[in-house]
Design an enzyme around this catalytic site. Structure first.
Site, PDB file in Angstrom:
ATOM      1  N   SER A  57      -2.929 -50.631   4.529  1.00  0.00           N
ATOM      2  CA  SER A  57      -3.381 -51.827   5.231  1.00  0.00           C
ATOM      3  C   SER A  57      -3.368 -51.550   6.732  1.00  0.00           C
ATOM      4  O   SER A  57      -3.638 -50.429   7.171  1.00  0.00           O
ATOM      5  CB  SER A  57      -2.498 -53.019   4.866  1.00  0.00           C
ATOM      6  OG  SER A  57      -2.982 -54.208   5.445  1.00  0.00           O
ATOM      7  N   TYR A 106     -11.887 -57.996   9.416  1.00  0.00           N
ATOM      8  CA  TYR A 106     -10.986 -56.890   9.060  1.00  0.00           C
ATOM      9  C   TYR A 106      -9.635 -57.417   8.581  1.00  0.00           C
ATOM     10  O   TYR A 106      -9.093 -56.958   7.567  1.00  0.00           O
ATOM     11  CB  TYR A 106     -10.806 -55.990  10.281  1.00  0.00           C
ATOM     12  CG  TYR A 106      -9.987 -54.748  10.053  1.00  0.00           C
ATOM     13  CD1 TYR A 106     -10.442 -53.727   9.223  1.00  0.00           C
ATOM     14  CD2 TYR A 106      -8.765 -54.576  10.693  1.00  0.00           C
ATOM     15  CE1 TYR A 106      -9.692 -52.576   9.038  1.00  0.00           C
ATOM     16  CE2 TYR A 106      -8.010 -53.436  10.520  1.00  0.00           C
ATOM     17  CZ  TYR A 106      -8.476 -52.436   9.684  1.00  0.00           C
ATOM     18  OH  TYR A 106      -7.722 -51.294   9.504  1.00  0.00           O
ATOM     19  N   LYS A 145      -7.758 -56.776   4.921  1.00  0.00           N
ATOM     20  CA  LYS A 145      -6.478 -56.086   4.802  1.00  0.00           C
ATOM     21  C   LYS A 145      -5.375 -57.001   4.271  1.00  0.00           C
ATOM     22  O   LYS A 145      -4.504 -56.570   3.511  1.00  0.00           O
ATOM     23  CB  LYS A 145      -6.081 -55.502   6.160  1.00  0.00           C
ATOM     24  CG  LYS A 145      -6.940 -54.323   6.605  1.00  0.00           C
ATOM     25  CD  LYS A 145      -6.872 -53.170   5.606  1.00  0.00           C
ATOM     26  CE  LYS A 145      -7.579 -51.927   6.114  1.00  0.00           C
ATOM     27  NZ  LYS A 145      -7.513 -50.794   5.155  1.00  0.00           N
TER      28      LYS A 145
END
Length: 327
Positions: free
Chosen positions: A170, A200, A204
């Site tokens: 991550s 993003y 993640k």
């Protein structure tokens, strides 16, 4: 043998003889960056490593470099240690995370090649990109960093044996999801320099949520997620550094930031290696940061209700696209 400012030494992790104790790993994005060094150390520790990528030539070139570097490092090892350390194998398997049908096909091929998988490392990822939609209808960062990983993992779960591990790379940027974003949002808004990070972060954070639920549904499989550190010498920020005129300012910023806070690609791989090989068993579903330090991920990524919502949404979206029997 290794020099690092991190309190971690890969040599202290267990080694395996591939003839007596066959260990199989599959890693996405293992031909460059931190993935390259993750593969290098797994190979040095005796793993049969499948490097998943889109480009056979690029992976083949990486395999040549990996073998050269592995032999160089082995030449520095004293003979007594060398007798207890065995090289594994390096193999290519085609997986295109931007094409869900390819991901599905590749899992079928892999299960024909191997009946057991000990280690699945979801390493490949993209970020800081302009808005884009894949042929499957997902935002490009969300598909690459989460959706394809979900499909890949769910299809491989039947051959991940008890005691196997799933590692999800991550980012500290997952904390930018301040509240549970609607997974239908694609943040196609301007300025892109801001909203690309929300896209993003959502991807993640979803990946961490996925690991949390997997750790509950499959307690005999260790599922960890991690932030590898600030690694500035990769192509991750290439889009920003190539912007006319302003790109040079981004380049200078990334260089200065990396000087003070960054780590090398190899150092960035250490937390993945610790999660993959350390015989010490951490709480299933844990989150780690640079060098293997155990910390808490964000409130959103830790919330099981939000994680369940993300799971259900993902299953439904994949079913719409013809991918059945995933739950």
């Amino acid at each position: 043998m290794f020099s690092s400012n991190l309190d971690f030494n890969p040599d202290e992790l267990p080694y395996y003889n591939p003839i007596k104790d066959r260990k199989v790993a599959l890693i996405t994005g293992g031909n460059s960056g931190i993935g390259f060094y993750t593969v290098l150390h797994l190979y040095l520790h005796g793993f049969i490593v499948y490097i998943a990528g889109r480009n056979f030539n690029k992976v083949s070139q990486a395999i040549k470099k990996l073998k050269i570097e592995a032999n160089r490092r082995r030449s520095l090892i004293v003979e007594n240690d060398l007798n207890s350390r065995f090289l594994g194998e390096l193999k290519f398997i085609e997986i295109d995370l931007l094409n869900l049908l390819n991901v599905e096909k590749s899992t079928k091929i892999f299960k024909q090649l191997e009946s057991n998988l000990n280690l699945l490392i979801l390493n490949a990822g993209v970020g800081a990109l302009p808005f884009g939609i894949t042929s499957d209808g997902f935002e490009i960062q969300f598909q690459t960093n989460f959706i394809s990983n979900f499909l890949l993992t769910q299809r491989l779960l039947p051959i991940i044996n008890n005691g196997g591990r799933i590692i999800y790379i991550s980012s500290i940027a997952h904390r930018l999801e301040f509240f549970q974003f609607d997974r239908n949002w694609n943040f196609n808004l301007k300025p892109n320099i801001i909203f690309t990070w929300f896209r993003y972060a959502m991807a993640k954070s979803s990946g961490i949520q996925y690991m949390k639920l997997l750790s509950i549904k499959y307690p005999n499989i260790l599922c960890y997620s991690l932030h590898p550190g600030f690694i500035m010498n990769t192509n991750f920020f290439a889009y920003w550094t190539r912007i006319p005129f302003f790109g040079i300012f981004f380049w200078f910023f990334f260089q200065i930031f990396g000087w003070f806070f960054g780590c090398s690609n190899e150092e960035g791989s250490f937390v993945t290696l610790n999660c993959s090989l350390n015989k010490k068993i951490y709480k299933n579903g844990s989150y780690f940061t640079t060098g293997g330090k155990l910390i808490n991920s964000s409130r959103i990524s830790n919330d099981l209700n939000y994680a369940t919502d993300t799971w259900i949404w993902t299953i439904k979206e994949l079913e719409k696209r013809g991918f059945k029997n995933l739950d």
